[in-house]
Design a protein around this motif. Structure first.
Motif, short mmCIF file in Angstrom:
data_model
loop_
_atom_site.label_atom_id
_atom_site.label_comp_id
_atom_site.label_asym_id
_atom_site.label_seq_id
_atom_site.Cartn_x
_atom_site.Cartn_y
_atom_site.Cartn_z
N ALA A 29 0.84 -1.20 0.00
CA ALA A 29 0.00 0.00 0.00
C ALA A 29 0.88 1.24 0.00
O ALA A 29 1.87 1.31 0.73
N PRO A 30 0.54 2.23 -0.82
CA PRO A 30 1.36 3.45 -0.86
C PRO A 30 1.14 4.28 0.40
O PRO A 30 0.16 4.11 1.12
N GLU A 31 2.08 5.16 0.63
CA GLU A 31 1.94 6.09 1.74
C GLU A 31 0.75 7.01 1.49
O GLU A 31 0.34 7.22 0.35
N LYS A 32 0.22 7.58 2.56
CA LYS A 32 -0.86 8.54 2.40
C LYS A 32 -0.35 9.75 1.63
O LYS A 32 0.78 10.20 1.81
N LYS A 33 -1.19 10.27 0.74
CA LYS A 33 -0.86 11.51 0.04
C LYS A 33 -1.02 12.66 1.02
O LYS A 33 -1.98 12.72 1.77
N VAL A 34 -0.07 13.58 1.01
CA VAL A 34 -0.09 14.72 1.93
C VAL A 34 -0.43 15.97 1.14
O VAL A 34 0.23 16.29 0.15
N ILE A 35 -1.47 16.67 1.58
CA ILE A 35 -1.89 17.92 0.95
C ILE A 35 -1.66 19.03 1.97
O ILE A 35 -2.19 18.99 3.07
N ASN A 36 -0.84 20.01 1.59
CA ASN A 36 -0.55 21.15 2.45
C ASN A 36 -1.29 22.38 1.94
O ASN A 36 -1.27 22.66 0.75
N ILE A 37 -1.94 23.10 2.86
CA ILE A 37 -2.65 24.33 2.51
C ILE A 37 -1.95 25.47 3.25
O ILE A 37 -1.90 25.47 4.48
N PHE A 38 -1.41 26.42 2.50
CA PHE A 38 -0.66 27.52 3.09
C PHE A 38 -1.57 28.73 3.30
O PHE A 38 -2.62 28.85 2.67
N ARG A 39 -1.12 29.64 4.16
CA ARG A 39 -1.96 30.80 4.49
C ARG A 39 -2.17 31.74 3.32
O ARG A 39 -3.13 32.48 3.28
N LEU A 77 -5.61 18.81 -8.50
CA LEU A 77 -5.63 17.96 -7.32
C LEU A 77 -6.65 16.84 -7.49
O LEU A 77 -6.34 15.66 -7.24
N LYS A 78 -7.84 17.19 -7.95
CA LYS A 78 -8.88 16.18 -8.14
C LYS A 78 -8.46 15.17 -9.21
O LYS A 78 -8.64 13.96 -9.03
N ALA A 79 -7.87 15.64 -10.31
CA ALA A 79 -7.45 14.73 -11.39
C ALA A 79 -6.35 13.79 -10.91
O ALA A 79 -6.38 12.58 -11.18
N HIS A 80 -5.37 14.32 -10.18
CA HIS A 80 -4.28 13.49 -9.70
C HIS A 80 -4.77 12.45 -8.68
O HIS A 80 -4.38 11.29 -8.73
N LEU A 81 -5.63 12.88 -7.77
CA LEU A 81 -6.15 11.94 -6.76
C LEU A 81 -7.05 10.89 -7.38
O LEU A 81 -7.05 9.73 -6.96
N THR A 82 -7.82 11.26 -8.40
CA THR A 82 -8.68 10.28 -9.09
C THR A 82 -7.82 9.23 -9.77
O THR A 82 -8.11 8.03 -9.69
N LEU A 84 -3.82 12.84 3.78
CA LEU A 84 -3.62 13.62 4.99
C LEU A 84 -3.61 15.09 4.61
O LEU A 84 -2.79 15.52 3.79
N VAL A 85 -4.53 15.87 5.16
CA VAL A 85 -4.63 17.31 4.86
C VAL A 85 -4.03 18.08 6.02
O VAL A 85 -4.44 17.90 7.17
N ARG A 86 -3.05 18.93 5.70
CA ARG A 86 -2.40 19.76 6.71
C ARG A 86 -2.60 21.22 6.32
O ARG A 86 -2.11 21.66 5.29
N GLY A 87 -3.35 21.92 7.12
CA GLY A 87 -3.61 23.33 6.85
C GLY A 87 -2.90 24.22 7.85
O GLY A 87 -2.78 23.88 9.02
N ASP A 88 -2.42 25.36 7.40
CA ASP A 88 -1.80 26.34 8.27
C ASP A 88 -2.85 26.82 9.28
O ASP A 88 -4.04 26.88 8.96
N GLU A 91 -10.67 7.61 2.74
CA GLU A 91 -9.87 7.73 3.95
C GLU A 91 -9.16 9.07 3.97
O GLU A 91 -8.20 9.30 3.25
N MET A 92 -9.67 9.98 4.81
CA MET A 92 -9.09 11.32 4.92
C MET A 92 -8.73 11.58 6.38
O MET A 92 -9.41 11.09 7.28
N ALA A 93 -7.68 12.36 6.58
CA ALA A 93 -7.27 12.73 7.93
C ALA A 93 -6.80 14.18 7.90
O ALA A 93 -6.34 14.67 6.89
N ILE A 94 -6.95 14.85 9.05
CA ILE A 94 -6.49 16.22 9.19
C ILE A 94 -5.40 16.22 10.25
O ILE A 94 -5.56 15.64 11.32
#
Length: 139
Positions: free
Chosen positions: A58-68, A84-89, A101-105, A127-130
């Protein structure tokens, strides 16, 4: 006064257990080689299938960073919501149980985080996580 004995025996090494193990290993490899010979001698035409690719972990979780400043990065690549949607699909089509995994500032408006989470869900990712950090303060 200590007693001295003239009958001192020389120490000897007992090789019997080592010889037993050696014989067991010889028997094991002889029997194993017989099984492989029998496998090769069976005249059997096995069915053919198309190559679906190698089975991978299984691949690692994809990490999405949201900057301020509003930038969204998928891993180390800056993307907009459509990309983002095309790549994740595409990634989800390769591996059904892909996680994100979503990481927001901390200064990012929650609306922007919610928009990214909605985009992830529209891509078919279940499967989503913050990511958050625990504060040092005790209440």
């Amino acid at each position: 006064m200590p007693l001295k004995t003239d009958n001192e025996e020389a120490q000897s090494l007992n090789l019997t257990p080592m010889i037993d193990i050696l014989f067991l290993l010889i028997i094991f490899f002889m029997v194993g080689s017989k099984f492989t010979e029998m496998e090769r001698s069976v005249d059997l035409d096995v069915p053919q299938v198309s190559d679906m690719g190698a089975l991978t972990a299984a691949p690692e979780k994809k990490v999405i960073n949201i900057f301020r400043d509003g930038r969204v990065m998928l891993g180390t690549q800056e993307v907009n919501l459509e990309d983002l949607k095309a790549h994740l699909t595409a990634s989800q089509a390769e591996y059904q149980d892909l996680g994100v995994l979503v990481r927001g500032d901390s200064d990012v408006p929650f609306q922007q985080v919610a928009t990214v989470l909605t985009t992830v869900r529209q891509a078919g990712i279940a499967e989503m996580a913050i990511s958050v950090r625990l504060s040092n303060e005790r209440r």
